[in-house]
Design a protein around this motif. Structure first.
Motif, mmCIF file in Angstrom:
data_model
loop_
_atom_site.group_PDB
_atom_site.id
_atom_site.type_symbol
_atom_site.label_atom_id
_atom_site.label_comp_id
_atom_site.label_asym_id
_atom_site.label_seq_id
_atom_site.Cartn_x
_atom_site.Cartn_y
_atom_site.Cartn_z
ATOM 1 N N SER A 154 2.679 -4.566 -5.926
ATOM 2 C CA SER A 154 2.257 -3.265 -5.415
ATOM 3 C C SER A 154 1.773 -2.398 -6.558
ATOM 4 O O SER A 154 2.121 -2.620 -7.726
ATOM 5 N N MET B 280 -0.568 -0.129 3.178
ATOM 6 C CA MET B 280 -0.425 1.024 2.297
ATOM 7 C C MET B 280 0.633 1.964 2.853
ATOM 8 O O MET B 280 0.912 1.977 4.056
ATOM 9 N N ALA C 12 -2.748 5.256 7.998
ATOM 10 C CA ALA C 12 -1.626 4.432 7.558
ATOM 11 C C ALA C 12 -0.646 4.140 8.691
ATOM 12 O O ALA C 12 0.118 3.178 8.614
ATOM 13 N N ALA D 129 -6.544 -0.598 -5.476
ATOM 14 C CA ALA D 129 -5.745 0.548 -5.038
ATOM 15 C C ALA D 129 -6.513 1.849 -5.234
ATOM 16 O O ALA D 129 -6.496 2.740 -4.367
ATOM 17 N N GLU E 26 -5.894 0.818 9.497
ATOM 18 C CA GLU E 26 -5.644 0.580 8.079
ATOM 19 C C GLU E 26 -6.485 -0.590 7.566
ATOM 20 O O GLU E 26 -7.148 -0.497 6.527
ATOM 21 N N LEU F 88 0.187 7.384 -3.350
ATOM 22 C CA LEU F 88 -0.136 6.328 -2.389
ATOM 23 C C LEU F 88 0.282 4.990 -2.986
ATOM 24 O O LEU F 88 -0.028 4.708 -4.138
ATOM 25 N N CYS F 89 0.998 4.176 -2.211
ATOM 26 C CA CYS F 89 1.360 2.832 -2.667
ATOM 27 C C CYS F 89 0.600 1.794 -1.855
ATOM 28 O O CYS F 89 0.561 1.869 -0.619
ATOM 29 N N ILE F 90 -0.003 0.847 -2.555
ATOM 30 C CA ILE F 90 -0.717 -0.261 -1.912
ATOM 31 C C ILE F 90 0.021 -1.556 -2.227
ATOM 32 O O ILE F 90 0.279 -1.859 -3.393
#
Length: 384
Positions: free
Chosen positions: A188, A266, A101, A236, A107, A249-251
């Motif tokens: 997101s 991400m 990341a 995601a 990434e 985890l944020c996508i």
């Protein structure tokens, strides 16, 4: 499994760490924070605050001494520090996932391996790669491969002629040039994955950025087309599974005008766009972070109210370009129904600095949006 009564450690003392600490303490954990700033938001509310650099061996040893398990609150904590901590304590997310990341080129390669489309792009590590860029990538955005966030380390490039100067302005750092695409919206997805492979997620979140910084997040059933929202959730999950990820985890995604979806980036941590979940869902992203770190069971969060979040930047403390900071009129905003004010305890307001957020909840998406627009007008935030 690390049960309440134990101590959970966090690398980083910003607002995300502060909200993690609050969630952990509410569940009965003690907390420890490592951050060099003596007035860091998380350090000021934690049971222990280790004041040291992230790579300081003594500081890392002190954090291990306090903690039964350790996480991170921002992706630019050195991956090497997380790897060092993992020699002595359970650490999630893992250093290897955070390292990916931290590098836009790595990434994007990971996204491709997971079968998730991203914008056409090229990696630039030297003059040869610069000269080989194809015309199809213009207009584009040149981004530093490392250490960019909230719009920093990015330059728009309209044509090939502008590229050399743009690269010089970024000090000839390793970069990724991404083609600019016709966006319909941004969204997101926050996912949480346990060490046992169980995965849960928050609803899809529709986001509005201004100047590269998140300004508004809306979350309700109609915020994005249903079919596209399902694709975002599945993408995601595929990204998290491909990392064998443990943690939150944020996508972030771009919804394009032609109805397609591409992944942007991400964040190996809770995310600004997920803050609404503290009041709008029965399990917040920070409780999910506690659960994944401690090995507690994961349950699918349920959104119980339409929600909208407004970021509160330091600009609000300087209305009409005032030279001296003034406290915004919180009393006026808090007369509105369904308002939830979060201030991060930062000692100095500066333009562009995230000072807090305001979450609004209500019975319908329309009523929440109407109240949010009223709140924005009272605070001096541009309508949306």
């Amino acid at each position: 499994m690390v049960l309440p009564g134990a101590t959970l450690g966090v690398m980083g003392g910003g607002q995300l760490g502060r909200m993690f600490v609050h969630a952990a303490q509410r569940m009965g954990y003690f907390t420890a924070v490592l951050d060099p700033d003596e007035s860091s938001p998380a350090g000021r509310v934690s049971h222990w605050h280790v004041r040291s650099d992230y790579l300081d061996e003594l500081g890392l040893a002190k954090l291990c001494g306090h903690s039964d398990a350790i996480t991170t609150e921002f992706e630019n904590v050195p991956a090497a520090a997380l790897a060092r901590l993992a020699e002595h304590r359970p650490v999630s997310p893992a250093a290897a996932a955070v390292a990916i990341a931290q590098d836009r080129a790595e990434e994007k390669a990971h996204f491709t391996r997971c079968g998730v489309p991203c914008a056409p792009h090229a990696v630039i590590t030297g003059e040869d790669q610069l000269a080989a860029i194809g015309d199809e990538l213009f207009p584009g955005i040149l981004k530093t491969a490392r250490l960019g966030y909230d719009g920093k380390g990015q330059v728009r490039v309209t044509s090939r002629a502008d590229l050399p100067a743009a690269w010089e302005s970024l000090k000839r750092a390793d970069c990724v040039l991404e083609k600019m695409l016709p966006l319909a919206f941004e969204c997101s997805v926050v996912v949480a994955r346990g060490a046992d492979g169980v995965m849960v997620h928050l609803p899809v979140q529709r986001n509005l950025h201004r100047g590269g910084i998140l300004a508004v997040t809306e979350v309700h059933e109609q915020c994005v087309p249903a079919a596209l929202g399902l694709r975002a959730i599945e993408a995601a999950k595929a990204i998290a599974e491909g990392l064998q990820y443990v943690g939150v985890l944020c996508i972030e995604f771009f919804g394009l005008e032609d109805g397609s979806l591409v992944v942007n980036e991400m964040a190996p941590r809770p995310h600004n766009s997920g803050h609404w979940s503290i009041e709008g869902a029965d399990v917040s992203q920070f409780e999910l972070q506690v659960r994944t770190l401690a090995g507690l069971p994961l349950v699918q969060p349920r959104q119980h109210s339409p929600a909208l979040m407004l970021n509160l930047l330091g600009d609000l403390w300087f209305p009409a370009g005032a030279a001296n900071a003034r406290t915004p009129d919180w009393a006026s905003v808090l007369t509105l129904p369904g308002t939830h004010l979060h201030l991060y305890g930062k000692t100095e307001a500066r333009p562009g600095r995230k000072m807090g957020h305001l979450t609004l909840t209500g019975p319908t998406a329309a009523s929440v949006r109407e109240t949010a627009l009223d709140a924005a007008q009272r605070l001096g935030i541009e309508a949306f």
